[in-house]
Motif scaffolding. Structure first.
Motif, PDB file in Angstrom:
ATOM      1  N   SER A   1      -4.746   8.165  -0.999  1.00 32.07           N
ATOM      2  CA  SER A   1      -4.882   6.714  -1.156  1.00 32.07           C
ATOM      3  C   SER A   1      -4.770   6.367  -2.634  1.00 32.07           C
ATOM      4  N   GLY A   2      -3.682   5.725  -3.013  1.00 33.51           N
ATOM      5  CA  GLY A   2      -3.495   5.364  -4.420  1.00 33.51           C
ATOM      6  C   GLY A   2      -2.680   4.098  -4.545  1.00 33.51           C
ATOM      7  N   GLY A   3      -2.291   3.792  -5.760  1.00 34.63           N
ATOM      8  CA  GLY A   3      -1.408   2.651  -6.000  1.00 34.63           C
ATOM      9  C   GLY A   3      -2.138   1.325  -6.036  1.00 34.63           C
ATOM     10  N   SER A   4      -1.465   0.339  -6.622  1.00 37.68           N
ATOM     11  CA  SER A   4      -2.029  -1.006  -6.708  1.00 37.68           C
ATOM     12  C   SER A   4      -1.353  -1.970  -5.743  1.00 37.68           C
ATOM     13  N   GLY A   5      -0.211  -1.557  -5.173  1.00 30.89           N
ATOM     14  CA  GLY A   5       0.438  -2.381  -4.165  1.00 30.89           C
ATOM     15  C   GLY A   5       0.852  -3.753  -4.658  1.00 30.89           C
ATOM     16  N   LYS A   6       1.399  -3.841  -5.866  1.00 30.99           N
ATOM     17  CA  LYS A   6       1.740  -5.155  -6.427  1.00 30.99           C
ATOM     18  C   LYS A   6       2.871  -5.844  -5.677  1.00 30.99           C
TER      19      LYS A   6
ATOM     20  N   LEU B   1       2.840  -6.497  -2.719  1.00 29.20           N
ATOM     21  CA  LEU B   1       2.222  -7.349  -1.701  1.00 29.20           C
ATOM     22  C   LEU B   1       1.282  -8.370  -2.342  1.00 29.20           C
ATOM     23  N   TRP B   2       1.516  -8.696  -3.616  1.00 30.16           N
ATOM     24  CA  TRP B   2       0.800  -9.792  -4.255  1.00 30.16           C
ATOM     25  C   TRP B   2       1.116 -11.072  -3.478  1.00 30.16           C
ATOM     26  N   PRO B   3       0.146 -11.979  -3.327  1.00 30.35           N
ATOM     27  CA  PRO B   3      -1.169 -12.041  -3.978  1.00 30.35           C
ATOM     28  C   PRO B   3      -2.313 -11.445  -3.165  1.00 30.35           C
ATOM     29  N   LEU B   4      -2.000 -10.768  -2.034  1.00 32.30           N
ATOM     30  CA  LEU B   4      -3.076 -10.149  -1.264  1.00 32.30           C
ATOM     31  C   LEU B   4      -3.556  -8.856  -1.897  1.00 32.30           C
ATOM     32  N   SER B   5      -2.700  -8.205  -2.667  1.00 33.60           N
ATOM     33  CA  SER B   5      -3.086  -6.965  -3.326  1.00 33.60           C
ATOM     34  C   SER B   5      -3.255  -7.200  -4.819  1.00 33.60           C
TER      35      SER B   5
END
Length: 442
Positions: free
Chosen positions: A7-12, A14-18
Protein backbone atom coordinates in the motif's frame (compact mmCIF):
# COMPACT_ATOMS: atom_id res chain seq x y z
CA UNK A 1 -2.08 -18.41 3.09
CA UNK A 2 0.34 -15.64 4.01
CA UNK A 3 -0.24 -12.37 2.15
CA UNK A 4 1.71 -9.11 1.97
CA UNK A 5 -0.34 -6.26 0.48
CA UNK A 6 1.69 -3.32 -0.80
CA UNK A 7 0.00 0.00 0.00
CA UNK A 8 1.74 3.16 -1.19
CA UNK A 9 1.43 6.21 -3.38
CA UNK A 10 -0.52 9.43 -3.07
CA UNK A 11 -2.96 8.74 -5.91
CA UNK A 12 -2.91 12.30 -7.26
CA UNK A 13 -4.58 11.16 -10.47
CA UNK A 14 -7.78 10.81 -8.44
CA UNK A 15 -7.69 14.34 -7.03
CA UNK A 16 -9.65 15.87 -5.34
CA UNK A 17 -10.70 12.68 -3.53
CA UNK A 18 -7.09 11.66 -2.98
CA UNK A 19 -4.29 13.64 -1.35
CA UNK A 20 -0.89 13.04 0.27
CA UNK A 21 -2.57 11.17 3.15
CA UNK A 22 -5.67 9.63 1.58
CA UNK A 23 -4.38 7.61 -1.37
CA UNK A 24 -6.73 6.16 -3.97
CA UNK A 25 -7.11 2.84 -2.13
CA UNK A 26 -8.92 4.58 0.76
CA UNK A 27 -11.64 6.32 -1.29
CA UNK A 28 -15.07 4.82 -0.60
CA UNK A 29 -16.83 4.43 -3.96
CA UNK A 30 -17.85 0.75 -4.13
CA UNK A 31 -21.27 -0.35 -2.92
CA UNK A 32 -20.71 -2.81 -0.07
CA UNK A 33 -22.62 -6.12 -0.34
CA UNK A 34 -25.45 -6.19 2.18
CA UNK A 35 -24.42 -9.56 3.59
CA UNK A 36 -20.81 -8.55 4.30
CA UNK A 37 -19.55 -7.66 7.76
CA UNK A 38 -17.70 -4.34 8.24
CA UNK A 39 -14.09 -4.80 9.36
CA UNK A 40 -13.21 -1.26 10.38
CA UNK A 41 -14.90 1.49 12.31
CA UNK A 42 -15.31 3.93 9.41
CA UNK A 43 -17.72 1.88 7.30
CA UNK A 44 -20.73 4.18 7.11
CA UNK A 45 -22.98 4.92 4.16
CA UNK A 46 -22.88 1.44 2.63
CA UNK A 47 -19.72 2.13 0.60
CA UNK A 48 -16.29 0.57 0.85
CA UNK A 49 -12.83 1.54 -0.37
CA UNK A 50 -10.43 -0.46 -2.53
CA UNK A 51 -8.52 -1.67 0.52
CA UNK A 52 -11.73 -2.64 2.34
CA UNK A 53 -12.98 -4.44 -0.77
CA UNK A 54 -9.82 -6.49 -1.30
CA UNK A 55 -9.54 -7.32 2.41
CA UNK A 56 -13.17 -8.51 2.44
CA UNK A 57 -12.53 -10.64 -0.65
CA UNK A 58 -9.46 -12.24 0.95
CA UNK A 59 -11.49 -13.13 4.05
CA UNK A 60 -14.23 -14.61 1.83
CA UNK A 61 -11.85 -16.91 -0.05
CA UNK A 62 -9.50 -17.70 2.86
CA UNK A 63 -10.84 -16.72 6.32
CA UNK A 64 -7.62 -17.91 7.98
CA UNK A 65 -5.21 -15.95 5.77
CA UNK A 66 -2.43 -14.04 7.54
CA UNK A 67 -2.58 -10.54 6.04
CA UNK A 68 0.21 -7.99 6.46
CA UNK A 69 0.02 -4.55 4.86
CA UNK A 70 3.33 -2.92 3.96
CA UNK A 71 2.81 0.82 4.07
CA UNK A 72 4.16 4.21 5.12
CA UNK A 73 3.64 5.95 8.47
CA UNK A 74 1.19 8.39 6.90
CA UNK A 75 -1.19 5.56 5.94
CA UNK A 76 -1.02 3.40 9.08
CA UNK A 77 -3.79 5.24 10.95
CA UNK A 78 -6.15 5.14 7.98
CA UNK A 79 -5.59 1.39 7.50
CA UNK A 80 -6.53 0.73 11.14
CA UNK A 81 -9.52 3.04 10.74
CA UNK A 82 -10.83 1.16 7.71
CA UNK A 83 -9.81 -2.43 8.54
CA UNK A 84 -9.75 -2.48 12.33
CA UNK A 85 -6.93 -2.86 14.82
CA UNK A 86 -6.21 -6.56 14.22
CA UNK A 87 -4.72 -6.29 10.73
CA UNK A 88 -0.93 -6.67 10.63
CA UNK A 89 1.04 -3.64 9.43
CA UNK A 90 4.70 -3.39 8.46
CA UNK A 91 5.41 0.35 8.61
CA UNK A 92 8.19 1.86 6.53
CA UNK A 93 9.88 4.77 8.38
CA UNK A 94 10.48 6.38 4.95
CA UNK A 95 10.17 5.41 1.31
CA UNK A 96 12.95 3.18 -0.07
CA UNK A 97 11.17 1.53 -3.04
CA UNK A 98 9.63 -1.94 -3.21
CA UNK A 99 12.58 -4.23 -2.44
CA UNK A 100 13.24 -2.67 0.96
CA UNK A 101 9.49 -2.60 1.72
CA UNK A 102 9.07 -6.28 0.83
CA UNK A 103 12.24 -7.30 2.70
CA UNK A 104 11.02 -5.45 5.81
CA UNK A 105 7.54 -7.03 5.59
CA UNK A 106 9.05 -10.49 5.09
CA UNK A 107 11.29 -10.01 8.15
CA UNK A 108 8.21 -8.77 10.05
CA UNK A 109 6.39 -12.01 9.24
CA UNK A 110 9.39 -14.10 10.30
CA UNK A 111 10.58 -12.22 13.40
CA UNK A 112 7.36 -10.65 14.75
CA UNK A 113 4.60 -12.97 13.52
CA UNK A 114 6.85 -16.04 13.90
CA UNK A 115 6.04 -17.47 10.47
CA UNK A 116 8.45 -20.30 9.61
CA UNK A 117 11.01 -19.41 6.93
CA UNK A 118 9.98 -22.44 4.86
CA UNK A 119 6.41 -21.17 4.52
CA UNK A 120 5.36 -19.37 1.35
CA UNK A 121 4.02 -15.83 1.08
CA UNK A 122 2.24 -14.00 -1.74
CA UNK A 123 2.95 -10.31 -2.42
CA UNK A 124 0.43 -8.21 -4.35
CA UNK A 125 -0.77 -4.59 -4.64
CA UNK A 126 -3.55 -3.50 -2.30
CA UNK A 127 -5.66 -1.75 -4.92
CA UNK A 128 -6.51 -3.85 -8.01
CA UNK A 129 -10.18 -4.22 -8.97
CA UNK A 130 -10.65 -8.00 -9.12
CA UNK A 131 -13.18 -10.74 -8.46
CA UNK A 132 -12.89 -13.70 -6.11
CA UNK A 133 -11.20 -15.95 -8.71
CA UNK A 134 -8.14 -13.70 -8.41
CA UNK A 135 -7.65 -14.85 -4.83
CA UNK A 136 -8.11 -18.49 -5.86
CA UNK A 137 -5.17 -17.87 -8.21
CA UNK A 138 -3.20 -16.32 -5.33
CA UNK A 139 -3.68 -19.56 -3.36
CA UNK A 140 -2.29 -21.51 -6.33
CA UNK A 141 0.75 -19.20 -6.41
CA UNK A 142 1.27 -19.77 -2.71
CA UNK A 143 1.05 -23.56 -3.13
CA UNK A 144 3.45 -23.51 -6.07
CA UNK A 145 5.99 -21.43 -4.14
CA UNK A 146 5.63 -23.71 -1.12
CA UNK A 147 6.45 -26.79 -3.22
CA UNK A 148 9.96 -25.42 -3.77
CA UNK A 149 10.17 -26.43 -7.44
CA UNK A 150 10.91 -22.81 -8.39
CA UNK A 151 12.34 -20.07 -6.21
CA UNK A 152 9.91 -17.41 -7.47
CA UNK A 153 6.36 -17.76 -8.82
CA UNK A 154 4.71 -14.88 -10.70
CA UNK A 155 1.14 -14.19 -11.76
CA UNK A 156 0.88 -13.47 -15.48
CA UNK A 157 -2.29 -11.53 -16.33
CA UNK A 158 -3.77 -12.29 -19.73
CA UNK A 159 -3.84 -8.95 -21.64
CA UNK A 160 -7.14 -7.68 -23.00
CA UNK A 161 -5.58 -4.93 -25.13
CA UNK A 162 -2.06 -3.58 -25.96
CA UNK A 163 -1.66 -1.27 -22.98
CA UNK A 164 1.20 1.20 -22.63
CA UNK A 165 0.64 1.46 -18.84
CA UNK A 166 1.81 -2.01 -17.75
CA UNK A 167 4.94 -4.10 -17.80
CA UNK A 168 5.04 -7.33 -19.82
CA UNK A 169 6.29 -10.85 -19.09
CA UNK A 170 7.38 -12.40 -22.40
CA UNK A 171 8.11 -16.15 -22.73
CA UNK A 172 11.56 -16.73 -24.21
CA UNK A 173 12.99 -20.21 -24.62
CA UNK A 174 13.20 -21.73 -21.16
CA UNK A 175 12.79 -18.40 -19.39
CA UNK A 176 11.13 -15.00 -19.52
CA UNK A 177 12.00 -11.46 -20.61
CA UNK A 178 10.58 -8.44 -18.78
CA UNK A 179 9.68 -5.21 -20.59
CA UNK A 180 8.36 -2.03 -18.92
CA UNK A 181 5.50 0.04 -20.39
CA UNK A 182 6.21 -0.29 -24.14
CA UNK A 183 4.63 1.74 -26.92
CA UNK A 184 1.39 0.33 -28.32
CA UNK A 185 3.05 -1.20 -31.41
CA UNK A 186 5.58 -3.11 -29.29
CA UNK A 187 2.88 -4.16 -26.85
CA UNK A 188 0.95 -5.69 -29.76
CA UNK A 189 4.06 -7.66 -30.77
CA UNK A 190 4.57 -8.89 -27.19
CA UNK A 191 0.95 -10.08 -26.97
CA UNK A 192 1.36 -11.99 -30.25
CA UNK A 193 4.36 -13.71 -28.62
CA UNK A 194 2.15 -14.87 -25.74
CA UNK A 195 3.14 -12.17 -23.26
CA UNK A 196 1.36 -11.46 -20.00
CA UNK A 197 0.79 -8.24 -18.13
CA UNK A 198 3.01 -7.99 -15.06
CA UNK A 199 0.64 -7.05 -12.22
CA UNK A 200 3.34 -7.08 -9.55
CA UNK A 201 2.07 -10.32 -7.98
CA UNK A 202 4.54 -13.00 -6.91
CA UNK A 203 5.12 -15.71 -4.32
CA UNK A 204 8.18 -17.16 -2.60
CA UNK A 205 9.31 -18.94 0.53
CA UNK A 206 10.27 -16.51 3.29
CA UNK A 207 13.80 -17.94 3.30
CA UNK A 208 14.27 -16.79 -0.31
CA UNK A 209 13.75 -13.07 0.32
CA UNK A 210 15.46 -13.24 3.72
CA UNK A 211 18.57 -14.49 1.87
CA UNK A 212 18.20 -11.72 -0.73
CA UNK A 213 17.90 -9.19 2.10
CA UNK A 214 21.15 -10.42 3.69
CA UNK A 215 22.85 -10.23 0.28
CA UNK A 216 21.62 -6.80 -0.82
CA UNK A 217 20.82 -4.98 2.44
CA UNK A 218 23.30 -6.55 4.83
CA UNK A 219 20.78 -8.12 7.24
CA UNK A 220 17.51 -10.04 7.35
CA UNK A 221 16.59 -9.06 10.93
CA UNK A 222 13.46 -6.96 11.30
CA UNK A 223 14.75 -4.65 14.04
CA UNK A 224 18.01 -4.02 12.19
CA UNK A 225 16.24 -3.25 8.92
CA UNK A 226 13.86 -0.91 10.73
CA UNK A 227 16.63 0.94 12.59
CA UNK A 228 18.72 1.48 9.45
CA UNK A 229 15.86 1.85 6.97
CA UNK A 230 16.64 5.35 5.70
CA UNK A 231 20.12 4.16 4.69
CA UNK A 232 18.98 1.08 2.76
CA UNK A 233 19.52 0.94 -0.99
CA UNK A 234 16.59 2.34 -2.95
CA UNK A 235 15.79 -0.31 -5.54
CA UNK A 236 12.68 -2.00 -6.92
CA UNK A 237 11.88 -5.65 -6.24
CA UNK A 238 11.43 -6.25 -9.98
CA UNK A 239 14.93 -5.01 -10.78
CA UNK A 240 16.70 -6.43 -7.71
CA UNK A 241 15.06 -9.87 -7.73
CA UNK A 242 12.54 -10.73 -10.44
CA UNK A 243 14.57 -9.76 -13.52
CA UNK A 244 17.69 -11.47 -12.14
CA UNK A 245 16.03 -14.77 -11.21
CA UNK A 246 16.42 -17.80 -13.48
CA UNK A 247 14.38 -20.23 -11.36
CA UNK A 248 10.89 -18.83 -11.83
CA UNK A 249 7.42 -19.93 -12.84
CA UNK A 250 4.54 -17.90 -14.29
CA UNK A 251 0.95 -18.90 -13.53
CA UNK A 252 -1.63 -17.34 -15.88
CA UNK A 253 -4.67 -15.42 -14.64
CA UNK A 254 -7.39 -14.50 -17.15
CA UNK A 255 -10.10 -13.17 -14.85
CA UNK A 256 -11.14 -9.59 -14.06
CA UNK A 257 -8.19 -7.30 -13.31
CA UNK A 258 -8.25 -3.53 -13.53
CA UNK A 259 -5.85 -0.88 -12.32
CA UNK A 260 -8.19 1.93 -11.25
CA UNK A 261 -5.51 4.59 -11.28
CA UNK A 262 -7.34 7.31 -13.21
CA UNK A 263 -10.80 8.82 -13.15
CA UNK A 264 -11.48 7.30 -16.57
CA UNK A 265 -10.86 3.74 -15.36
CA UNK A 266 -12.39 4.33 -11.93
CA UNK A 267 -15.75 5.45 -13.31
CA UNK A 268 -15.88 2.28 -15.42
CA UNK A 269 -15.99 0.28 -12.17
CA UNK A 270 -18.55 2.51 -10.42
CA UNK A 271 -21.86 0.71 -9.96
CA UNK A 272 -23.81 3.98 -9.81
CA UNK A 273 -23.76 7.15 -11.87
CA UNK A 274 -23.31 9.31 -8.78
CA UNK A 275 -22.25 9.10 -5.15
CA UNK A 276 -23.45 11.88 -2.86
CA UNK A 277 -25.92 14.66 -3.55
CA UNK A 278 -25.81 14.92 -7.36
CA UNK A 279 -28.64 15.62 -9.81
CA UNK A 280 -28.54 15.15 -13.61
CA UNK A 281 -30.98 16.35 -16.23
CA UNK A 282 -32.20 14.00 -18.98
CA UNK A 283 -29.70 15.28 -21.59
CA UNK A 284 -26.61 14.06 -19.71
CA UNK A 285 -24.80 11.05 -21.16
CA UNK A 286 -21.87 9.00 -19.79
CA UNK A 287 -21.37 11.36 -16.83
CA UNK A 288 -20.21 10.20 -13.40
CA UNK A 289 -19.98 12.30 -10.25
CA UNK A 290 -18.76 11.94 -6.66
CA UNK A 291 -19.74 14.61 -4.15
CA UNK A 292 -18.32 14.66 -0.61
CA UNK A 293 -19.47 18.19 0.14
CA UNK A 294 -22.64 19.11 2.02
CA UNK A 295 -24.10 21.04 -0.93
CA UNK A 296 -25.89 19.69 -4.02
CA UNK A 297 -24.29 19.44 -7.45
CA UNK A 298 -26.42 19.90 -10.58
CA UNK A 299 -25.13 18.65 -13.95
CA UNK A 300 -26.99 19.54 -17.17
CA UNK A 301 -26.44 18.77 -20.84
CA UNK A 302 -23.00 17.20 -20.36
CA UNK A 303 -21.43 14.17 -22.04
CA UNK A 304 -18.38 12.00 -21.25
CA UNK A 305 -17.67 13.95 -18.09
CA UNK A 306 -16.40 13.27 -14.57
CA UNK A 307 -17.30 15.63 -11.72
CA UNK A 308 -15.77 15.27 -8.28
CA UNK A 309 -16.05 17.56 -5.25
CA UNK A 310 -14.33 17.21 -1.87
CA UNK A 311 -12.82 19.52 0.76
CA UNK A 312 -9.61 19.41 -1.32
CA UNK A 313 -11.20 20.97 -4.42
CA UNK A 314 -13.54 20.45 -7.38
CA UNK A 315 -12.77 18.64 -10.63
CA UNK A 316 -14.79 18.98 -13.84
CA UNK A 317 -13.14 17.09 -16.69
CA UNK A 318 -13.66 15.22 -19.91
CA UNK A 319 -13.12 11.55 -19.02
CA UNK A 320 -10.29 11.03 -21.48
CA UNK A 321 -8.52 14.23 -20.44
CA UNK A 322 -8.78 13.26 -16.74
CA UNK A 323 -5.88 10.82 -17.23
CA UNK A 324 -3.53 13.83 -17.55
CA UNK A 325 -4.44 15.52 -14.27
CA UNK A 326 -1.24 14.91 -12.30
CA UNK A 327 0.96 17.83 -13.52
CA UNK A 328 -1.82 20.28 -12.66
CA UNK A 329 -2.36 18.79 -9.19
CA UNK A 330 1.38 18.75 -8.46
CA UNK A 331 1.47 22.57 -8.45
CA UNK A 332 -1.48 22.92 -6.05
CA UNK A 333 0.03 23.80 -2.68
CA UNK A 334 -2.41 23.57 0.21
CA UNK A 335 -2.72 21.73 3.48
CA UNK A 336 -4.64 18.46 3.69
CA UNK A 337 -8.32 19.31 4.20
CA UNK A 338 -9.61 15.84 5.12
CA UNK A 339 -8.00 12.77 6.68
CA UNK A 340 -8.96 9.58 8.45
CA UNK A 341 -7.06 8.64 11.58
CA UNK A 342 -6.99 5.49 13.72
CA UNK A 343 -9.42 7.21 16.13
CA UNK A 344 -11.78 8.77 13.54
CA UNK A 345 -11.47 11.61 11.04
CA UNK A 346 -11.16 15.37 10.68
CA UNK A 347 -12.32 17.89 8.09
CA UNK A 348 -10.98 21.44 7.82
CA UNK A 349 -13.91 23.91 7.64
CA UNK A 350 -12.17 27.28 7.51
CA UNK A 351 -8.63 28.62 7.10
CA UNK A 352 -7.61 32.15 8.14
CA UNK A 353 -4.20 33.73 8.69
CA UNK A 354 -4.22 33.16 12.45
CA UNK A 355 -6.94 30.55 12.89
CA UNK A 356 -8.04 27.16 11.65
CA UNK A 357 -11.47 25.61 12.21
CA UNK A 358 -11.81 21.84 12.07
CA UNK A 359 -14.66 19.35 12.53
CA UNK A 360 -13.38 16.31 14.44
CA UNK A 361 -15.20 12.95 14.56
CA UNK A 362 -14.10 10.35 17.11
CA UNK A 363 -15.33 6.79 16.71
CA UNK A 364 -16.95 5.13 19.76
CA UNK A 365 -14.45 4.42 22.54
CA UNK A 366 -11.54 5.99 20.67
CA UNK A 367 -9.23 8.83 21.75
CA UNK A 368 -6.66 11.23 20.38
CA UNK A 369 -3.02 11.03 21.42
CA UNK A 370 -2.20 12.90 24.63
CA UNK A 371 -0.38 15.90 23.15
CA UNK A 372 0.44 19.61 23.28
CA UNK A 373 1.15 22.48 20.87
CA UNK A 374 3.74 25.19 21.40
CA UNK A 375 2.47 27.86 19.02
CA UNK A 376 -1.31 27.73 19.28
CA UNK A 377 -4.25 27.72 21.66
CA UNK A 378 -7.23 25.45 21.01
CA UNK A 379 -10.95 25.61 21.81
CA UNK A 380 -13.18 22.52 21.61
CA UNK A 381 -16.97 22.73 21.38
CA UNK A 382 -18.80 19.39 21.60
CA UNK A 383 -21.60 19.21 18.98
CA UNK A 384 -22.73 15.57 19.33
CA UNK A 385 -22.14 12.55 21.54
CA UNK A 386 -20.31 12.53 24.83
CA UNK A 387 -17.00 11.51 26.36
CA UNK A 388 -14.14 12.71 28.55
CA UNK A 389 -11.34 15.22 28.24
CA UNK A 390 -8.00 15.14 30.03
CA UNK A 391 -6.28 18.54 30.26
CA UNK A 392 -2.93 18.68 32.09
CA UNK A 393 -3.89 15.52 33.97
CA UNK A 394 -7.36 16.75 34.99
CA UNK A 395 -10.21 14.56 33.71
CA UNK A 396 -13.79 15.73 33.24
CA UNK A 397 -16.89 14.49 31.37
CA UNK A 398 -18.10 16.43 28.30
CA UNK A 399 -21.41 16.44 26.42
CA UNK A 400 -23.16 18.47 23.74
CA UNK A 401 -22.63 22.22 24.24
CA UNK A 402 -19.59 21.92 26.51
CA UNK A 403 -16.58 24.11 25.67
CA UNK A 404 -12.99 23.23 26.61
CA UNK A 405 -10.09 25.68 26.22
CA UNK A 406 -6.42 24.64 26.01
CA UNK A 407 -3.60 27.21 26.08
CA UNK A 408 -0.36 26.67 24.16
CA UNK A 409 1.85 24.12 25.93
CA UNK A 410 -1.11 22.48 27.63
CA UNK A 411 -1.29 18.68 27.44
CA UNK A 412 -4.70 17.41 26.35
CA UNK A 413 -6.77 14.64 24.81
CA UNK A 414 -10.41 13.67 24.34
CA UNK A 415 -11.96 10.21 24.69
CA UNK A 416 -15.25 9.37 22.96
CA UNK A 417 -18.08 7.61 24.76
CA UNK A 418 -20.03 4.58 23.53
CA UNK A 419 -21.92 6.55 20.87
CA UNK A 420 -18.87 8.45 19.57
CA UNK A 421 -18.22 12.18 19.74
CA UNK A 422 -18.02 15.15 17.38
CA UNK A 423 -16.51 18.53 18.17
CA UNK A 424 -15.52 21.75 16.49
CA UNK A 425 -11.87 22.58 17.11
CA UNK A 426 -10.71 26.17 16.65
CA UNK A 427 -6.93 26.62 16.52
CA UNK A 428 -5.67 30.13 17.33
CA UNK A 429 -2.13 31.40 16.81
CA UNK A 430 0.54 32.46 14.33
CA UNK A 431 2.22 29.90 12.11
CA UNK A 432 -0.31 27.11 12.68
CA UNK A 433 1.06 23.86 11.28
CA UNK A 434 0.54 20.10 11.58
CA UNK A 435 4.15 19.74 12.73
CA UNK A 436 3.50 21.72 15.92
CA UNK A 437 2.62 18.69 18.02
CA UNK A 438 4.36 16.86 20.86
CA UNK A 439 3.05 13.50 22.08
CA UNK A 440 3.12 12.14 25.64
CA UNK A 441 2.37 8.92 27.46
CA UNK A 442 -0.91 9.02 29.34
Amino acid sequence: MNLILLSGGSGKRLWPLSNDIRSKQFIKIFRRPEHSIPMGTEYSGGYESMVQRIYRQIRTVDPDATVTIATSKSQASMIHNQLGSDVGISVEPCRRDTFAAIALATAYLHDVKKVDENEAVVVCPVDPYVEDDYFVCLKKLCEAAGSGEKRLVLMGITPTYPSEKYGYIIPSGQGYIFKEKPKKELAEEYIQQGAFWNGGVFAYRLSYVLAKSRELLGTDRYEELLANYENLEKISFDYAVVEQETSLQVLPYSGTWKDLGTWNTLTEAMEEQAIGDVRFNETCSNVHAVNELGVPILVMGCKNLVVSASPEGILVSDKEASSYIKPFVDVIDQQVMFAEKSWGSYRVLDVEENSLTVKVTLNPGNKMNYHSHERRDEVWTVISGSGRTIVDGMEQPVAVGDVVTMAAGCRHTVIAGAEGLQLIEVQLGKGISAGDKKKYEL
